[in-house]
Design an enzyme around this catalytic site. Structure first.
Site, PDB file in Angstrom:
ATOM      1  N   GLU A 170       6.904   5.132  54.748  1.00 56.38           N
ATOM      2  CA  GLU A 170       8.371   5.058  54.675  1.00 56.38           C
ATOM      3  C   GLU A 170       8.825   3.994  53.676  1.00 56.38           C
ATOM      4  OE1 GLU A 170       6.710   5.877  57.644  1.00 56.38           O
ATOM      5  OE2 GLU A 170       7.403   7.780  56.857  1.00 56.38           O
TER       6      GLU A 170
ATOM      7  N   ASN B 250       2.646  11.774  55.302  1.00 56.42           N
ATOM      8  CA  ASN B 250       3.741  12.442  54.600  1.00 56.42           C
ATOM      9  C   ASN B 250       3.886  11.941  53.168  1.00 56.42           C
ATOM     10  OD1 ASN B 250       4.681   9.987  56.150  1.00 56.42           O
ATOM     11  ND2 ASN B 250       6.391  10.235  54.730  1.00 56.42           N
TER      12      ASN B 250
ATOM     13  N   ASP C  46       8.715  15.282  57.459  1.00 56.59           N
ATOM     14  CA  ASP C  46       7.877  14.141  57.867  1.00 56.59           C
ATOM     15  C   ASP C  46       6.793  14.567  58.841  1.00 56.59           C
ATOM     16  OD1 ASP C  46       6.941  11.470  58.021  1.00 56.59           O
ATOM     17  OD2 ASP C  46       8.075  11.194  59.874  1.00 56.59           O
TER      18      ASP C  46
END
Lengths: 590, 590
Positions: free
Chosen positions: A183, A267, A309
């Site tokens: 992230e 991801n 995700d």
């Protein structure tokens, strides 16, 4: 006398250092190299597990999410905790008296760079050392007898959003470690360090030039075919692969006969699919790498060009089973995307890919037609395609939610029943991608989302038994919240798991019938383990609510869409439990 | 249906609100008004306590020292914690599901003003309300059914060093609360608030003009004689009484027949005796006050002109026993100064004063000769007089240490054995007073000290049985560390206490023989309590190492003389336990 004490305390260490693991210990964070989390211990059975009681307990001295499980090697238990990552060596002969304690000094500025709580998934053991992968990415080797630092090495840079949450994996003379930060635009990699001195042996990135990914254009295969040159860059637009995600914070498996190590990459970054056209290889991929060189033998990308995700980091469970009359060396993987995959682990052949939660709706199926152009790819439903719906469009009702039909919480496999026991999430989401620009060390998420149970239902989790040969659910036990605890299967015919409310439960391996429950001090996101000491079988689990599902409680968040969308869905957790950090050890009465 | 649920959940609340306490509940932080901590419950006995097991557990979500005990009223348990002082109402019908949670918003700047960890000794119940005395001295009344704030009042000012640690005490239509801060020059007081609306009814200071102390010069007696005018100022030099200490953070008792409330006042400020010549009345004093008016019926000063921080706050235990053939209404008190006192609680007559640790050496005895000029005073040994030795002189080998032969950890009394069960410290000290100047809100200690076990011994604590009629130890169980947990005696013929290593222990009330031990998650400084629910007896205790003895662990202090001298003596605690905050509830197997 002193000699006697030492051999009494540490006799088993020497045995393991020479490679002789035994069923009484729990010497690996995964239980075994195959990641089955199956124990041959059988004192505790379906018939007597109802009498299980608490033998002793231990507080880690830290609150927030406690993932992973302690190790037991001989008479010593090694317990870890979330940031600041204390490690305790506990004397099993004396109710867990502290033999030594190690608490690294870490800059607390790493905490805001951890996406989904300050978790750590446990320590590894090998060569007389305990390996700790700190939040700040330092890999430290501690003398198992004294806790003294033997060596340490920095695996990443928190200033770039790189953090450490995963458990190291010892394979022969190396210790492997991944990295977190999908992230934050981190480019994922796995690194093997020499177990003796911490010298880097190899590093394989998830994307980038072949020299970085350790992919051989001719020899590395994807669904039976060579991947070709530059597969880790030519499926990306421009330099996006440099901040491409594919982090590697899950569990690792190892097949010593094949000398292959297996794991999944996460991801692609960002969560906004519009910003990264292409298949984004090799994010969302099962990797089979040579343990000595890191070179990839085969890869399989489950979710090309992720739009939800559906991080591919979940564990690979290695089993030997017979499919269609043929004995196969299998790899089974329950992906965040809601499909349970069974592959031939020798070559990456795809054998089974079925939904392990019937609510999964983002794809109709995985194309199993070897002659199809889309062979091995999920067939995406346009309604749920956040790429097709585009930026700033709130795509509603996608199942599963971003945290997947299962997240890192590892499943178990029993060779007795030939079933997998899978802790699952039963959660859907609304997902709205938006344009985001990259700044090193800053969140690079690019989507907002909210999570909730499937429409018309109230249970946000199920604990299921799965037949990996056929891809079918055998039984399913509903749970109010996601089952975010790792499972344990034993030769006693029982399976253990924990719940976010804090219950440790034991169920019958064949039927799923609940045989035992106990309310531990806090929600369980740790993995159940078992060991034998002094001739007696024990079962242990860490409590301490947190992780992604418990981030609202753990970080004190209250806005429903905070915590990457988890806060709203799991708000009711605060009716059941509060923060904690405790080990509870169970045994049968005298 | 809703009505049924409410009555099921809260039926017992109504019963208690009208004054009808019952043996199944634990409705007061002291167990009963008399502070005996004796329960009539007798399912758990000396014969079966060895089979006790953990029924359920609960994490408070807070670390550091957990003093006090939960309350149980009907089907609801109320659990409190240290700063920030969360209060939980737990549903006993559902393994402690959280009915409501209250966490006050408090300025964390109160933490450095708390001398001896961020402890809180528990909530009180009355009039359908739960009373919480916050660290910042706010007394808040919560609706017991909902947790909503009914009223709140500020009892003191943390900017002056005033803090709240003690449990409130409900007496009829009032709730009484003391104040902490003797190490900050706080002038102690007890305040009674109206239970309905929090309106102040009376406040009695420990020193000052008679109008402040609520002492009647003619009617209030000390050892049978009127105290005379201005006793709270004329035993001080100048205005020193204004910063005179005598804080009031211990446990309170109440005799409804006499309508008297009993408690002790703490050390005079500063710890440097040279700075405050005189007897420093009424620090170090047992108080008997009229519950309605606060006017003192009698006082007894145990340690005039304290030179060792022998804080007099320990609980007063009210019993009816026969001494020399005469039935007496007694008050028994185990003072920090190492003497166990038995008085006639109707008039303050001193009946017994004997050392309850044979190592006590600072005084030879308490003068019991009614004709002596020093009647009722301890006869101080010059060698251990820090006043006679003077400022900047290190007086060595004083026993007990400043934390006393016992601190706030409350004793229990069983009418079955007519014995008191006393958790004790077995610790000596070096004490060096120095000149200190007063600044509001800053430490005003004026002495450095270090603590250690008595020379030649290793155990820093004993759990003893005491005959209050004769002033003799009946049996004594040695413990490695101070016993900093409150005791519980039951009609089952057993006594419970916790240890700083984290063990809950049960011993035979007659012999002291250990019958049960269990290692809870963290060191125990909480008080053991018992209750009955669904026809079954439970025993519960809070774990969470800290308090004065555990301040090194709790606050991360490492300098041996830090923590007001406790860090060095208790350094070895870190070999046994880590910070925690958990409730463990025990029961016999099904």
């Amino acid at each position: 006398m002193r000699k006697f004490l030492l051999s009494s305390c540490f006799g088993a260490l020497a045995a393991l250092a020479t490679g002789g693991a035994n069923a009484q210990d729990w010497s690996k964070p995964t239980g075994d190299d195959a990641n089955t989390r199956y124990s041959q211990l059988n004192q505790i059975t379906a018939a007597n597990v109802g009498k299980l009681q608490v033998a002793w307990t231990f507080s880690t001295g830290v609150l927030r999410g406690h993932e992973g499980a302690p190790l037991v090697i001989g008479n010593v238990m090694y317990v870890h905790g979330p940031f600041p990552n204390p490690v305790y060596a506990l004397d099993l002969d004396h109710d867990g008296k502290i033999l030594w304690k190690y608490v690294p000094k870490q800059d607390p500025n790493v905490i805001p760079v951890m996406c989904c709580d300050t978790v750590n998934r446990g320590v590894a053991y090998g060569d007389g050392k305990i390996f700790l992968h700190q939040a700040d990415t330092t890999l430290v080797a501690l003398d198992a007898k004294t806790g003294n630092v033997v060596w340490s090495v920095k695996n990443g840079d928190p200033a770039k959003g790189e953090t450490g949450t995963s458990a190291p994996m010892v394979i022969k003379d190396k210790v492997l470690v991944g990295i977190s930060g999908g992230e934050f635009g981190v480019r994922g990699s796995v690194t093997a360090y020499n177990i003796k001195d911490g010298k880097k042996v190899w590093r394989g990135y998830s994307m980038g030039p072949d020299s970085d990914t350790l992919v051989d254009p001719q020899k590395t295969t994807h669904l039976g075919k060579p991947v070709g040159a530059d597969s880790g860059t030519n499926t990306w637009e421009g330099d996006q692969w440099k901040i491409g995600g594919g982090t590697t914070w899950g569990w690792y498996s190892y097949d010593s006969d094949l000398n292959l190590v297996y794991y999944g990459s996460g991801n692609p970054s960002t969560w906004n699919p519009k910003q990264r056209p292409g298949d984004n290889r090799w994010s969302m991929t099962i990797w089979a790498r040579d343990a000595d060189t890191g070179v990839a033998k085969w890869v399989y990308q489950m979710t090309p060009h992720d739009e939800w995700d559906f991080d591919g980091v979940n564990e690979m469970i290695l089993t030997d089973q017979t499919i269609n009359g043929q004995a196969r060396k299998l790899l089974t993987h329950f992906d965040r995307n809601g499909f349970g995959y069974t592959l031939d682990r020798t070559n990456g052949e795809l054998l089974v890919a079925e939904k392990y939660d019937p609510k999964v709706n983002w794809a109709t199926k995985v194309d199993m037609d070897k002659n199809s152009k889309t062979y091995g790819r999920p067939l995406v439903v346009s309604q749920y395609s956040t790429d097709q719906n585009g930026e700033d469009h709130n795509t509603k009702g996608v199942c599963p939610a971003a945290l997947g039909s299962k997240d890192e919480q590892p499943a178990a496999y029993s060779p007795d029943t030939q079933l997998f026991y899978v802790p699952t999430n039963h959660v859907c989401m609304d997902y709205e991608p938006f344009k985001v620009s990259y700044t090193a060390g800053q969140p690079y998420v690019g989507a907002t989302l909210s999570m909730y149970p499937p429409p018309g239902e109230t249970n946000m989790g199920n604990f299921i038994a799965w037949d990996g040969k056929t891809g079918k659910i055998v039984w399913s036990d509903p749970e109010q919240f996601s089952v975010w605890s790792g499972a344990l299967a034993t030769a006693g015919g029982i399976v253990f798991y924990g719940t976010l409310e804090g219950y440790l439960k034991a169920v019958d391996a064949k039927s799923g019938k609940e045989l035992f429950r106990f309310k531990t001090p806090s929600g369980i996101i740790g993995n159940v383990m078992t060991y034998q000491h002094g001739g007696k079988q024990y079962v242990a689990v860490l409590s301490g609510v947190g992780g992604w599902a418990g981030i609202g409680l753990a970080a004190g968040l209250t806005n429903p869409t905070d915590g990457l969308g988890a806060v709203g869905g799991y708000a009711a957790l605060s009716n059941y439990t509060a923060l904690g950090g405790q080990l509870t050890v169970f045994a049968l009465p005298q």
